[in-house]
Design a protein around this motif. Structure first.
Motif, PDB file in Angstrom:
ATOM      1  N   PRO A   1       0.824  -1.214   0.000  1.00 38.63           N
ATOM      2  CA  PRO A   1       0.000   0.000   0.000  1.00 38.63           C
ATOM      3  C   PRO A   1       0.858   1.265   0.000  1.00 38.63           C
ATOM      4  O   PRO A   1       1.863   1.355   0.704  1.00 38.63           O
ATOM      5  N   GLY A   2       0.466   2.213  -0.821  1.00 40.86           N
ATOM      6  CA  GLY A   2       1.174   3.480  -0.875  1.00 40.86           C
ATOM      7  C   GLY A   2       2.346   3.505  -1.832  1.00 40.86           C
ATOM      8  O   GLY A   2       2.927   4.572  -2.068  1.00 40.86           O
ATOM      9  N   LYS A   3       2.700   2.365  -2.385  1.00 42.37           N
ATOM     10  CA  LYS A   3       3.809   2.299  -3.335  1.00 42.37           C
ATOM     11  C   LYS A   3       3.265   2.176  -4.757  1.00 42.37           C
ATOM     12  O   LYS A   3       2.220   1.570  -4.998  1.00 42.37           O
ATOM     13  N   SER A   4       3.979   2.763  -5.702  1.00 42.40           N
ATOM     14  CA  SER A   4       3.603   2.596  -7.100  1.00 42.40           C
ATOM     15  C   SER A   4       3.847   1.152  -7.514  1.00 42.40           C
ATOM     16  O   SER A   4       4.558   0.399  -6.837  1.00 42.40           O
ATOM     17  N   LEU A   5       3.259   0.759  -8.629  1.00 45.84           N
ATOM     18  CA  LEU A   5       3.456  -0.606  -9.106  1.00 45.84           C
ATOM     19  C   LEU A   5       4.932  -0.897  -9.352  1.00 45.84           C
ATOM     20  O   LEU A   5       5.433  -1.975  -9.008  1.00 45.84           O
ATOM     21  N   ASP A   6       5.629   0.071  -9.930  1.00 46.39           N
ATOM     22  CA  ASP A   6       7.048  -0.126 -10.220  1.00 46.39           C
ATOM     23  C   ASP A   6       7.875  -0.240  -8.942  1.00 46.39           C
ATOM     24  O   ASP A   6       8.767  -1.090  -8.846  1.00 46.39           O
ATOM     25  N   ASP A   7       7.596   0.624  -7.978  1.00 48.24           N
ATOM     26  CA  ASP A   7       8.354   0.582  -6.719  1.00 48.24           C
ATOM     27  C   ASP A   7       8.089  -0.721  -5.967  1.00 48.24           C
ATOM     28  O   ASP A   7       9.014  -1.343  -5.429  1.00 48.24           O
ATOM     29  N   ALA A   8       6.825  -1.119  -5.927  1.00 46.65           N
ATOM     30  CA  ALA A   8       6.494  -2.366  -5.238  1.00 46.65           C
ATOM     31  C   ALA A   8       7.149  -3.549  -5.933  1.00 46.65           C
ATOM     32  O   ALA A   8       7.669  -4.465  -5.275  1.00 46.65           O
ATOM     33  N   ALA A   9       7.135  -3.531  -7.256  1.00 45.91           N
ATOM     34  CA  ALA A   9       7.754  -4.620  -8.012  1.00 45.91           C
ATOM     35  C   ALA A   9       9.244  -4.704  -7.719  1.00 45.91           C
ATOM     36  O   ALA A   9       9.799  -5.800  -7.553  1.00 45.91           O
ATOM     37  N   ARG A  10       9.894  -3.553  -7.637  1.00 42.08           N
ATOM     38  CA  ARG A  10      11.334  -3.543  -7.359  1.00 42.08           C
ATOM     39  C   ARG A  10      11.620  -4.108  -5.975  1.00 42.08           C
ATOM     40  O   ARG A  10      12.517  -4.953  -5.805  1.00 42.08           O
ATOM     41  N   ILE A  11      10.851  -3.682  -4.986  1.00 40.09           N
ATOM     42  CA  ILE A  11      11.063  -4.146  -3.612  1.00 40.09           C
ATOM     43  C   ILE A  11      10.806  -5.639  -3.498  1.00 40.09           C
ATOM     44  O   ILE A  11      11.608  -6.401  -2.936  1.00 40.09           O
ATOM     45  N   ARG A  12       9.716  -6.066  -4.066  1.00 38.51           N
ATOM     46  CA  ARG A  12       9.336  -7.466  -3.905  1.00 38.51           C
ATOM     47  C   ARG A  12      10.194  -8.404  -4.760  1.00 38.51           C
ATOM     48  O   ARG A  12      10.414  -9.569  -4.381  1.00 38.51           O
ATOM     49  N   SER A  13      10.695  -7.919  -5.878  1.00 37.24           N
ATOM     50  CA  SER A  13      11.620  -8.734  -6.666  1.00 37.24           C
ATOM     51  C   SER A  13      12.910  -8.981  -5.890  1.00 37.24           C
ATOM     52  O   SER A  13      13.471 -10.085  -5.934  1.00 37.24           O
ATOM     53  N   ALA A  14      13.368  -7.953  -5.179  1.00 38.77           N
ATOM     54  CA  ALA A  14      14.573  -8.113  -4.352  1.00 38.77           C
ATOM     55  C   ALA A  14      14.317  -9.107  -3.222  1.00 38.77           C
ATOM     56  O   ALA A  14      15.198  -9.903  -2.863  1.00 38.77           O
TER      57      ALA A  14
END
Length: 259
Positions: free
Chosen positions: A85-98
């Motif tokens: 929540p609160g993160k853009s799709l791209d930011d969330a994708a980057r965090i969760r991919s890591a």
């Protein structure tokens, strides 16, 4: 067909009399022998909808395969773009991919991203073909994916794409197994016929799940999968187990009663 009179309590008593090693070997025999010199090195692929799904559902079994010297790949249908929540799709994708990379490193698996978007997944002929193109060259011996009867549509999609890819040929040696996640609240109607003793790798599974910090992996373990691991373990007389439904084509089909 004569219906067997077998209660859950009676079942637990019967299987508890068997040795844990025997249960694990007979339930999923491909994890029973170490891949040494001259032994076949198996290829194992797990298809999950989101980051943390494979770790939750079969992280212990995957860790056991790796420990036995086999090759394990985890395919994430999405990068969990809508999971923070609160993160853009791209930011969330980057965090969760890591987080996926960290979790797979703990297990010893290779992460692969299929490319669909969290919350907007779909089953189409093109997507089935894409899954086949991913799975067939890998020539997997064992394939894991979600149980298709699930409250989350992304879980259903991951399952159906895998089922269709498996059914449409090109995977002649692959054994297909379904795992459970958050049974009761997500996975429904799951009646396992296969168990793997994960008592020796529980801490490794927890560490892989905890790597998904954005999803409160510790909370997921505490509220769902710790309970499930203990319960499935009780069903087969071990401290902790993961349960699966094996879909096979061995013609060991039991006719429905009355027809």
């Amino acid at each position: 067909m004569k219906e067997r009179d077998l209660t859950r309590r009676g079942f637990v008593k019967q299987v508890a009399a068997l040795s844990p090693a025997m249960m694990a070997a007979s339930a999923l025999p491909l994890v029973s022998a170490k891949a040494g010199a001259g032994a076949a090195r198996l290829t194992v692929v797990c298809v999950g909808a989101h980051p943390d799904d494979p770790e939750s559902g079969c992280g212990g079994t995957l860790a056991r395969y790796v420990a036995l010297g086999h090759a394990v790949t985890v395919v994430y249908l999405t990068r969990g773009e809508r999971g923070i929540p609160g993160k853009s799709l791209d930011d969330a994708a980057r965090i969760r991919s890591a987080e996926c990379a960290a979790a797979c490193k703990i297990i010893g698996a290779k992460p692969v991203f299929f490319g669909q978007i969290d919350g907007a997944t779909e089953v189409t002929h093109a997507q089935v073909d894409a899954m086949r193109r991913l799975l067939v060259p890998a020539t997997p011996d064992v394939v894991f994916t979600h149980w298709p009867v699930d409250t989350h549509m992304d879980h259903q999609v991951a399952s159906m794409l895998t089922i269709r890819a498996w059914m449409e040929g090109g995977l002649p040696t692959a054994r297909l197994y379904f795992f459970e996640v958050n049974s009761g609240s997500q996975t429904e109607g799951f009646l396992p016929n296969t168990y793997v003793d994960v008592s020796s790798v529980v801490e490794q599974k927890k560490a892989a799940l905890f790597a998904h910090a954005s999803q409160d992996g510790q909370g997921i373990w505490r509220e769902h999968h710790a309970i499930m691991a203990q319960w499935r373990g009780r069903e087969v007389g071990v401290l902790a187990a993961e349960a699966f439904v094996h879909l096979n084509r061995d013609n060991h089909t039991i006719n429905l009663p009355g027809v």
